[in-house]
Design an enzyme around this catalytic site. Sequence first.
Site, PDB file in Angstrom:
ATOM      1  CE  LYS A  51      26.917  38.763  38.657  1.00 35.87           C
ATOM      2  NZ  LYS A  51      28.591  38.652  38.613  1.00 35.87           N
ATOM      3  CB  THR A 136      44.083  26.117  34.085  1.00 34.80           C
ATOM      4  OG1 THR A 136      45.301  26.863  33.735  1.00 34.80           O
ATOM      5  CG2 THR A 136      44.641  24.662  33.122  1.00 34.80           C
ATOM      6  N   GLY A 174      36.230  44.556  45.967  1.00 34.60           N
ATOM      7  CA  GLY A 174      36.141  44.564  44.529  1.00 34.60           C
ATOM      8  C   GLY A 174      35.153  43.943  44.102  1.00 34.60           C
ATOM      9  CG  ASP A 298      39.815  34.229  34.665  1.00 30.03           C
ATOM     10  OD1 ASP A 298      39.505  34.953  33.508  1.00 30.03           O
ATOM     11  OD2 ASP A 298      39.266  34.113  35.792  1.00 30.03           O
ATOM     12  CG  HIS A 432       8.585  57.713  26.420  1.00 27.01           C
ATOM     13  ND1 HIS A 432       9.370  58.136  27.381  1.00 27.01           N
ATOM     14  CD2 HIS A 432       7.369  57.846  26.712  1.00 27.01           C
ATOM     15  CE1 HIS A 432       8.599  58.606  28.012  1.00 27.01           C
ATOM     16  NE2 HIS A 432       7.438  58.704  27.892  1.00 27.01           N
TER      17      HIS A 432
HETATM   18  C1  LIG Z   1      32.142  34.895  41.636  1.00 25.50           C
HETATM   19  C2  LIG Z   1      32.631  35.223  40.364  1.00 25.50           C
HETATM   20  C3  LIG Z   1      31.784  35.971  39.794  1.00 25.50           C
HETATM   21  C4  LIG Z   1      31.824  36.561  38.221  1.00 25.50           C
HETATM   22  N1  LIG Z   1      31.108  37.262  37.720  1.00 25.50           N
HETATM   23  C5  LIG Z   1      31.397  37.487  36.161  1.00 25.50           C
HETATM   24  C6  LIG Z   1      30.532  38.137  35.498  1.00 25.50           C
HETATM   25  O1  LIG Z   1      29.469  38.477  36.161  1.00 25.50           O
HETATM   26  N2  LIG Z   1      30.755  38.406  34.274  1.00 25.50           N
HETATM   27  C7  LIG Z   1      32.134  38.171  33.727  1.00 25.50           C
HETATM   28  O2  LIG Z   1      32.233  38.400  32.532  1.00 25.50           O
HETATM   29  N3  LIG Z   1      32.817  37.726  34.747  1.00 25.50           N
HETATM   30  C8  LIG Z   1      32.640  37.137  35.899  1.00 25.50           C
HETATM   31  N4  LIG Z   1      33.665  36.512  36.555  1.00 25.50           N
HETATM   32  C9  LIG Z   1      34.605  36.109  35.885  1.00 25.50           C
HETATM   33  C10 LIG Z   1      34.654  34.896  34.940  1.00 25.50           C
HETATM   34  O3  LIG Z   1      34.036  33.847  35.439  1.00 25.50           O
HETATM   35  C11 LIG Z   1      35.845  34.110  34.504  1.00 25.50           C
HETATM   36  O4  LIG Z   1      36.837  35.558  34.093  1.00 25.50           O
HETATM   37  C12 LIG Z   1      35.885  33.361  33.504  1.00 25.50           C
HETATM   38  O5  LIG Z   1      34.951  32.302  33.759  1.00 25.50           O
HETATM   39  C13 LIG Z   1      37.265  32.526  33.294  1.00 25.50           C
HETATM   40  O6  LIG Z   1      37.003  31.718  32.428  1.00 25.50           O
HETATM   41  P1  LIG Z   1      38.393  30.925  31.893  1.00 25.50           P
HETATM   42  O7  LIG Z   1      38.076  30.856  30.319  1.00 25.50           O
HETATM   43  O8  LIG Z   1      39.581  31.597  32.271  1.00 25.50           O
HETATM   44  O9  LIG Z   1      38.489  29.378  32.387  1.00 25.50           O
HETATM   45  P2  LIG Z   1      37.380  28.806  33.580  1.00 25.50           P
HETATM   46  O10 LIG Z   1      35.928  28.792  33.255  1.00 25.50           O
HETATM   47  O11 LIG Z   1      37.894  29.375  34.825  1.00 25.50           O
HETATM   48  O12 LIG Z   1      37.728  27.226  33.384  1.00 25.50           O
HETATM   49  C14 LIG Z   1      39.107  26.772  33.785  1.00 25.50           C
HETATM   50  C15 LIG Z   1      38.676  25.217  34.168  1.00 25.50           C
HETATM   51  O13 LIG Z   1      39.861  24.580  33.979  1.00 25.50           O
HETATM   52  C16 LIG Z   1      39.825  23.442  34.894  1.00 25.50           C
HETATM   53  N5  LIG Z   1      41.211  23.221  35.315  1.00 25.50           N
HETATM   54  C17 LIG Z   1      42.072  23.780  35.749  1.00 25.50           C
HETATM   55  N6  LIG Z   1      43.435  23.114  35.965  1.00 25.50           N
HETATM   56  C18 LIG Z   1      43.209  22.188  35.105  1.00 25.50           C
HETATM   57  C19 LIG Z   1      44.129  20.919  34.749  1.00 25.50           C
HETATM   58  N7  LIG Z   1      45.429  21.002  35.051  1.00 25.50           N
HETATM   59  N8  LIG Z   1      43.558  19.950  33.984  1.00 25.50           N
HETATM   60  C20 LIG Z   1      42.173  19.937  33.859  1.00 25.50           C
HETATM   61  N9  LIG Z   1      41.521  20.869  34.196  1.00 25.50           N
HETATM   62  C21 LIG Z   1      41.819  21.938  34.697  1.00 25.50           C
HETATM   63  C22 LIG Z   1      38.945  23.802  36.115  1.00 25.50           C
HETATM   64  O14 LIG Z   1      38.422  23.218  36.805  1.00 25.50           O
HETATM   65  C23 LIG Z   1      38.287  24.733  35.310  1.00 25.50           C
HETATM   66  O15 LIG Z   1      36.801  24.050  34.915  1.00 25.50           O
HETATM   67  C24 LIG Z   1      33.334  36.112  37.828  1.00 25.50           C
HETATM   68  C25 LIG Z   1      34.147  35.180  38.734  1.00 25.50           C
HETATM   69  C26 LIG Z   1      33.738  34.807  39.893  1.00 25.50           C
HETATM   70  C27 LIG Z   1      34.850  34.036  40.650  1.00 25.50           C
HETATM   71  N1  LIG Z   2      30.524  41.171  37.355  1.00 24.07           N
HETATM   72  C1  LIG Z   2      31.868  40.881  36.904  1.00 24.07           C
HETATM   73  O1  LIG Z   2      32.274  40.808  35.904  1.00 24.07           O
HETATM   74  C2  LIG Z   2      32.744  40.187  37.906  1.00 24.07           C
HETATM   75  C3  LIG Z   2      32.213  39.475  38.935  1.00 24.07           C
HETATM   76  C4  LIG Z   2      33.180  39.165  40.016  1.00 24.07           C
HETATM   77  C5  LIG Z   2      34.426  38.702  39.510  1.00 24.07           C
HETATM   78  N2  LIG Z   2      34.812  39.112  38.351  1.00 24.07           N
HETATM   79  C6  LIG Z   2      36.208  39.048  37.997  1.00 24.07           C
HETATM   80  O2  LIG Z   2      37.056  38.284  39.172  1.00 24.07           O
HETATM   81  C7  LIG Z   2      38.020  39.198  39.666  1.00 24.07           C
HETATM   82  C8  LIG Z   2      38.275  38.750  40.933  1.00 24.07           C
HETATM   83  O3  LIG Z   2      37.415  39.509  41.745  1.00 24.07           O
HETATM   84  P1  LIG Z   2      37.831  40.054  43.190  1.00 24.07           P
HETATM   85  O4  LIG Z   2      36.637  40.718  43.759  1.00 24.07           O
HETATM   86  O5  LIG Z   2      38.462  38.921  43.981  1.00 24.07           O
HETATM   87  O6  LIG Z   2      39.013  40.744  42.853  1.00 24.07           O
HETATM   88  P2  LIG Z   2      39.080  42.320  42.684  1.00 24.07           P
HETATM   89  O7  LIG Z   2      40.558  42.461  42.022  1.00 24.07           O
HETATM   90  O8  LIG Z   2      38.106  42.959  41.789  1.00 24.07           O
HETATM   91  O9  LIG Z   2      39.087  42.980  44.233  1.00 24.07           O
HETATM   92  C9  LIG Z   2      39.899  42.692  45.178  1.00 24.07           C
HETATM   93  C10 LIG Z   2      39.758  43.349  46.362  1.00 24.07           C
HETATM   94  O10 LIG Z   2      40.329  43.045  47.480  1.00 24.07           O
HETATM   95  C11 LIG Z   2      41.055  43.965  48.002  1.00 24.07           C
HETATM   96  N3  LIG Z   2      42.015  43.441  49.052  1.00 24.07           N
HETATM   97  C12 LIG Z   2      43.054  42.750  48.525  1.00 24.07           C
HETATM   98  N4  LIG Z   2      44.034  42.279  49.796  1.00 24.07           N
HETATM   99  C13 LIG Z   2      43.247  42.864  51.038  1.00 24.07           C
HETATM  100  C14 LIG Z   2      43.348  42.834  52.160  1.00 24.07           C
HETATM  101  N5  LIG Z   2      44.544  42.257  52.576  1.00 24.07           N
HETATM  102  N6  LIG Z   2      42.563  43.439  53.189  1.00 24.07           N
HETATM  103  C15 LIG Z   2      41.494  43.920  52.555  1.00 24.07           C
HETATM  104  N7  LIG Z   2      41.152  43.921  51.287  1.00 24.07           N
HETATM  105  C16 LIG Z   2      42.282  43.366  50.334  1.00 24.07           C
HETATM  106  C17 LIG Z   2      41.477  44.854  47.031  1.00 24.07           C
HETATM  107  O11 LIG Z   2      41.584  46.198  47.636  1.00 24.07           O
HETATM  108  C18 LIG Z   2      40.426  44.675  46.238  1.00 24.07           C
HETATM  109  O12 LIG Z   2      39.253  45.584  46.368  1.00 24.07           O
HETATM  110  C19 LIG Z   2      37.728  40.419  39.125  1.00 24.07           C
HETATM  111  O13 LIG Z   2      38.638  41.222  38.919  1.00 24.07           O
HETATM  112  C20 LIG Z   2      36.779  40.324  37.785  1.00 24.07           C
HETATM  113  O14 LIG Z   2      37.669  40.307  36.851  1.00 24.07           O
HETATM  114  C21 LIG Z   2      34.006  40.085  37.401  1.00 24.07           C
END
Ligand SMILES: Cc1cc2nc3c(=O)[nH]c(=O)nc-3n(C[C@H](O)[C@H](O)[C@H](O)COP(=O)(O)OP(=O)(O)OC[C@H]3O[C@@H](n4cnc5c(N)ncnc54)[C@H](O)[C@@H]3O)c2cc1C
Ligand SMILES: NC(=O)c1ccc[n+]([C@@H]2O[C@H](COP(=O)([O-])OP(=O)(O)OC[C@H]3O[C@@H](n4cnc5c(N)ncnc54)[C@H](O)[C@@H]3O)[C@@H](O)[C@H]2O)c1
Length: 446
Positions: A51, A136, A174, A298, A432
């Site tokens: 972001k 995790t 997605g 997650d 407004h």
């Molecule tokens: C690119 C991207 C953009 C996103 N944008 C948004 C957004 O704008 N808004 C939003 O709400 N969500 C967003 N998400 C989703 C959001 O980031 C996740 O849903 C959230 O961070 C998940 O948190 P969590 O509590 O599952 O654990 P995480 O924050 O994923 O933490 C898990 C931790 O466990 C550690 N771990 C794993 N296995 C082990 C082990 N065996 N031993 C010790 N440590 C371990 C990992 O290293 C990690 O640090 C985004 C995700 C991505 C990838």
């Molecule tokens: N703003 C936010 O809150 C935010 C931002 C980023 C990620 N996230 C979280 O992380 C999760 C993962 O994000 P993401 O974008 O990886 O997953 P997603 O599930 O949002 O989208 C995955 C996309 O990949 C496509 N896809 C799958 N297999 C394919 C293939 N073989 N060829 C072409 N397209 C294919 C699907 O059709 C889908 O549109 C999201 O579901 C969301 O929960 C949240």
Amino acid sequence: MKYDIIVIGFGKAGKTLAAKAGALGKKVALIERSPQMYGGTCINIGCIPTKRLVTAAKEAQFVNNNVEGDYYTLSIQTKDKLITALRAKNLGMLKDNPNIDVIDGVGYFLDKNSVEILTADGSKCLIDGDTIVINTGSKEADAPFEVKSDIAYTSSEILNLKTLPKHLVIVGNGFIGLEFASMFAGFGSKVTIVGRGKFMKNEDDDVANSVKEALVAQGIEILEDCNISSLMGRGLNFSQGGMSKSIIADAFLLAMGRKAVTEGLNLDKVGVKIDEKGNIVVNEFLQTDTPNIYAVGDVRGGELFTYTSLDDFRIVFDKIFGKGERSTKNRAIHANTLFTQTPLAKVGLSQKEATALGKDIKILKLSMSAVPGAKVVNHDIGMLKAIVDNKSGEILGAAFHCIYAHEIINEVAIAMNFKANAGFFKNQIFTHPSISEALNDLFGQF
Ligand SMILES: Cc1cc2nc3c(=O)[nH]c(=O)nc-3n(C[C@H](O)[C@H](O)[C@H](O)COP(=O)(O)OP(=O)(O)OC[C@H]3O[C@@H](n4cnc5c(N)ncnc54)[C@H](O)[C@@H]3O)c2cc1C
Ligand SMILES: NC(=O)c1ccc[n+]([C@@H]2O[C@H](COP(=O)([O-])OP(=O)(O)OC[C@H]3O[C@@H](n4cnc5c(N)ncnc54)[C@H](O)[C@@H]3O)[C@@H](O)[C@H]2O)c1
């Protein structure tokens, strides 16, 4: 060493639980496998860096790169500074409490009350806990086609790309695919999105078209109904409409969904089940089949958002220390947002979903070009849509594709939780000029 609570993974739910339980005087261990991930996905490789960069990419059009230096490279540096500071803050939040031990290493179960930790130097330590919380997270799903390319990146890897690719091809349309498309196009890359189905096929057509138009206006090329066969070197090979095609690019982002991180945890040893998608199976209190072991964030599948992980903390905290009244069955109504340059924020049912449920609905719509507040901030792209009960005006859902959508959608979510109906917004007095005041006109149509 014996703890009241052991948390495996430094995610949103786990770190919040650790901090709150530690503050209550409970002895807590939190295990994290990488110091680069203190604070978890959100602050290091997820919400915050992405972001920050979406916002920077919006600013890029106003920056003279010749005077200020390459704005993309500067923005990556600013992002790095931000997440480094947040990482330190997150670690401090736990380490400053003597009741909490942050342990570096990979954690895994030996039995239902014992976790072993393998540290970076190969040594192991064993700890015991009454309650164990698995937090995790998730990781990128593997591509279902052959990938042999050193310019194919995951979302985490591409966040460290030091130079802006001239042409970025994104596989997946997605959340991650669309946000990175909007971000890189803002910085000046040519961006092509390759999707396997119809663009945003689960959304209402008018909503999907509004998002599509805005992305195309940013110069993004959107390819639909593509069946990808391989990614070799600089070329992505696929078929579309029966024709074989390939695109040559400077970088590829693979964003085809995420899957729970469970490997190596020895879940089978402790009776914790995973479902067919690989997510840990939990009840409404986020307890696994072994009741002293919880799974949050997650790794339990369903909604993958930071705020649902935070709400998981509330449920587990209430189960352990409170009345056990909170559960996934009574989560508050909440929204989600796709952070493209013009964000799309949604809550409740879509028109498609309400129709499929046989609801008697009225659709309310407003173009942002009719909203004075949008003119003032020079961003009148998009639309507002609400789905209301045709008789009572009860708000069933809303989709806002507009500037500040991620903020104003929360007003609607709160109203829905309080069972306010269309009349509430019709007559509410808003500041407004603002974007919120458009809700007067939107709901005034009821
Ligand atoms: C690119 C991207 C953009 C996103 N944008 C948004 C957004 O704008 N808004 C939003 O709400 N969500 C967003 N998400 C989703 C959001 O980031 C996740 O849903 C959230 O961070 C998940 O948190 P969590 O509590 O599952 O654990 P995480 O924050 O994923 O933490 C898990 C931790 O466990 C550690 N771990 C794993 N296995 C082990 C082990 N065996 N031993 C010790 N440590 C371990 C990992 O290293 C990690 O640090 C985004 C995700 C991505 C990838
Ligand atoms: N703003 C936010 O809150 C935010 C931002 C980023 C990620 N996230 C979280 O992380 C999760 C993962 O994000 P993401 O974008 O990886 O997953 P997603 O599930 O949002 O989208 C995955 C996309 O990949 C496509 N896809 C799958 N297999 C394919 C293939 N073989 N060829 C072409 N397209 C294919 C699907 O059709 C889908 O549109 C999201 O579901 C969301 O929960 C949240």
